[in-house]
Design a protein around this motif. Sequence first.
Motif, PDB file in Angstrom:
ATOM      1  N   SER A 151      -5.727   4.684 -11.733  1.00  0.00           N
ATOM      2  CA  SER A 151      -6.009   4.438 -10.480  1.00  0.00           C
ATOM      3  C   SER A 151      -5.339   3.025 -10.650  1.00  0.00           C
ATOM      4  O   SER A 151      -5.432   2.839 -11.661  1.00  0.00           O
ATOM      5  N   VAL A 152      -4.840   2.455  -9.134  1.00  0.00           N
ATOM      6  CA  VAL A 152      -3.670   1.836  -9.063  1.00  0.00           C
ATOM      7  C   VAL A 152      -4.541   0.592  -7.839  1.00  0.00           C
ATOM      8  O   VAL A 152      -4.974   1.662  -7.689  1.00  0.00           O
ATOM      9  N   THR A 153      -4.637  -0.205  -8.378  1.00  0.00           N
ATOM     10  CA  THR A 153      -4.829  -1.744  -7.764  1.00  0.00           C
ATOM     11  C   THR A 153      -4.242  -2.779  -7.612  1.00  0.00           C
ATOM     12  O   THR A 153      -3.696  -3.102  -8.405  1.00  0.00           O
ATOM     13  N   SER A 154      -3.040  -2.844  -6.259  1.00  0.00           N
ATOM     14  CA  SER A 154      -2.421  -3.661  -6.581  1.00  0.00           C
ATOM     15  C   SER A 154      -2.292  -4.868  -5.296  1.00  0.00           C
ATOM     16  O   SER A 154      -2.959  -4.793  -4.488  1.00  0.00           O
ATOM     17  N   VAL A 155      -2.068  -5.790  -5.461  1.00  0.00           N
ATOM     18  CA  VAL A 155      -2.668  -7.477  -4.301  1.00  0.00           C
ATOM     19  C   VAL A 155      -0.265  -7.863  -4.415  1.00  0.00           C
ATOM     20  O   VAL A 155       0.784  -7.990  -5.146  1.00  0.00           O
ATOM     21  N   LEU A 156       0.059  -7.666  -3.475  1.00  0.00           N
ATOM     22  CA  LEU A 156       1.769  -7.994  -2.910  1.00  0.00           C
ATOM     23  C   LEU A 156       1.500  -9.429  -3.934  1.00  0.00           C
ATOM     24  O   LEU A 156       0.519 -10.434  -2.725  1.00  0.00           O
ATOM     25  N   GLY A 157       2.491  -9.544  -4.598  1.00  0.00           N
ATOM     26  CA  GLY A 157       2.562 -11.546  -4.452  1.00  0.00           C
ATOM     27  C   GLY A 157       1.810 -11.580  -5.774  1.00  0.00           C
ATOM     28  O   GLY A 157       1.858 -12.647  -6.574  1.00  0.00           O
ATOM     29  N   PRO A 164       0.903  -1.264   0.244  1.00  0.00           N
ATOM     30  CA  PRO A 164      -0.163  -0.295  -0.022  1.00  0.00           C
ATOM     31  C   PRO A 164       0.780   1.378   0.083  1.00  0.00           C
ATOM     32  O   PRO A 164       0.337   2.852  -0.871  1.00  0.00           O
ATOM     33  N   GLN A 165       1.884   1.263   0.303  1.00  0.00           N
ATOM     34  CA  GLN A 165       2.962   2.283   0.133  1.00  0.00           C
ATOM     35  C   GLN A 165       3.080   2.935  -0.805  1.00  0.00           C
ATOM     36  O   GLN A 165       3.425   4.059  -0.998  1.00  0.00           O
ATOM     37  N   THR A 166       3.774   1.760  -1.492  1.00  0.00           N
ATOM     38  CA  THR A 166       4.435   1.596  -3.054  1.00  0.00           C
ATOM     39  C   THR A 166       3.398   2.281  -3.807  1.00  0.00           C
ATOM     40  O   THR A 166       3.339   3.484  -4.509  1.00  0.00           O
ATOM     41  N   GLN A 167       1.456   2.120  -3.342  1.00  0.00           N
ATOM     42  CA  GLN A 167       1.071   2.282  -4.623  1.00  0.00           C
ATOM     43  C   GLN A 167       0.311   3.958  -3.822  1.00  0.00           C
ATOM     44  O   GLN A 167       0.203   4.147  -5.355  1.00  0.00           O
ATOM     45  N   GLU A 168       0.387   4.342  -3.169  1.00  0.00           N
ATOM     46  CA  GLU A 168       0.445   5.773  -2.999  1.00  0.00           C
ATOM     47  C   GLU A 168       1.182   6.604  -3.458  1.00  0.00           C
ATOM     48  O   GLU A 168       0.915   7.692  -3.661  1.00  0.00           O
TER      49      GLU A 168
END
Lengths: 497, 132
Positions: A472-478, A433-437
């Motif tokens: 916008s970005v949505t991301s799930v680690l891994g 989340p920190q990187t997404q921000e």
Amino acid sequence: MPRALNTLVGRLALLQLLIYAVLLPVLFYGLDSVARTNAYDTFTRHARAYTSSLARELELADVLESPSRTIVFLDGAVEGGGSAYAAIDFNGRLFGSSATELPAWVQHRGDDLEFEKSPDSIYAVAMPVRRTGAAGTLYLGFDERPTLDQLRAAQNQIIEALAAYGIASVFVAVLLARLVSRPLTQLQAASRRVAGADASAHLGTDSKMVEIVDLSRDLEIMRSKLVGAAEQLRAEMRQRQVEQAERTTLERQLRHEQRLATIGTFAGGLAHEFNNILVPMILYTEESLDEIGAEHPARPNLDRALKAATRASNVVSKLLAFSRPMAERPPEAVDLAVVTREALDLFQALIPPNVELKWDIGRGGECVLGDATLLNQVVLNLCSNAVQAMRESGGSLTVVVLARDRFIAETSPGTVSRMLELRVKDTGHGMNPQTQERVFEPFFTTREVGEGSGLGLSIVHGIVASMGGTISVTSVLGAGTEFVVELPAVMGSAQSQ
Amino acid sequence: MPSVLVIDDEPDVRDSIRQVLTRAGFDVMTADNGVTGVQGFFDHPADVVIVDVVMPRSNGIEVIRKIRAGFAGARIIAITGGGHFGPFGYKPGTITTDAYLASASQSGADAVMTKPFHRKELIALVRSLVKN
């Protein structure tokens, strides 16, 4: 005090018992006393009247003339009068009945014996008998025991009657109490259901008692009001939660935009400074190159310095691309699907073998207002980031272009905006989340030094924003990352049918 | 010998332009702000004025207007380091490189250049203006 005695039924029963504990002895001894007095009076009156009538008879008749007739008379008195014995003391001679010996103690008494006091339960009556020239005393003894038995029987009946009455009244008290407490228990059960989960439980009873009916009606009114109030509270809380969530989202967006704005302003100022510094660097270097001969040993170094300054100039112009609006050229209608396909045609050659490219970009035909070159840059940038994320693990890169109608309910109901979407999705390492921000900030990069400028996504953000769109970005680690670019279609908003 | 007046608050920018143009055969004067620049121009009118649009305490646009008003035939080149100095957000009214340069043209600049530029570009531009 045990719980059972605290109930209405228990209390009433106890009260009834207490009343009878006080009342029963009083009643018993009262009734017993009345019965005893009556029985005593009747018994003694009968004994005296009988003895008196025999004495009168003796005075008038000739019975006393002959001892044998006297004895027969006395025997007859015992048999016919219900007495236990009879005796007469006449002119110093004592005659006893044949049935009974005269007890010794009677001889020493000239009076009635008291009822119930003689040891053999005999009530003795003495009556004077007067005849001409002579006097005597008639003794009659009456057996008290049948009378005493009757008294005891009466006593037992009184006890039985009182006990039955006591039991009956406790029973009646319990019945009455239950009659009152049953509807109360029903109300209690209903109110427990209300207090639990079932707020719709009706607070009523089948009682016909006016007070209970009134009470249950008032309770029911209170319940329905409470239920209404609780419902309203819940609705308000839900509303507030929704508003809070919306506010939080808006605040986050605003914070994000503000930070990008601050960084943009900073980047603009930085670019201005660097451009001013680059002017003397480039001009002096070019001057020097112009002055020295072609074979001068300093030439290669000066060439390198000039090249570096030119590269610096390119970096600064990229920084400015983030900082300034993209209004360099007048926007034109650009077919997003066509631009995307062209970009992918170029990009396909650069994809490593462990990454699979999939796309669904439709037939096109819908345009956005912008610059085709800049849009191309957007697609390439997002795709190369995606591939970068899958460089080691491999995976699939999916590019989708689609159009959809967005309903704008809040500002002008019934209005729809036609939006075109570009979705670039990878199955790479994802972001926390920190990187997404921070992903759209200039110079923010997670790559090794020298692998990227950290400007790519900030430029993409600037281009998209200049076209009135959002990214916008949505991301799930891994698991992977998806970027969604939303751009208003050229036709703009249209009234829905 | 054609003369050039360079008005820029950055000494390195000023000096480097002066060196390039002097060696190219121009008589170069410099000023480090708009006020002394305009004053210097009216004292010794130059053939070409190179003025920085964004300077502290003095506005390059004002300089262009004053010179243009006093000397209709003056040749003016507006230069800027670019950047973005207004509120962020891609709103109308945001001051940008393009907006500065457009404003400079409207105020009477004959040419505009964004920093950094190459020596040859600079010389060619000044020469073309002198010829006209």
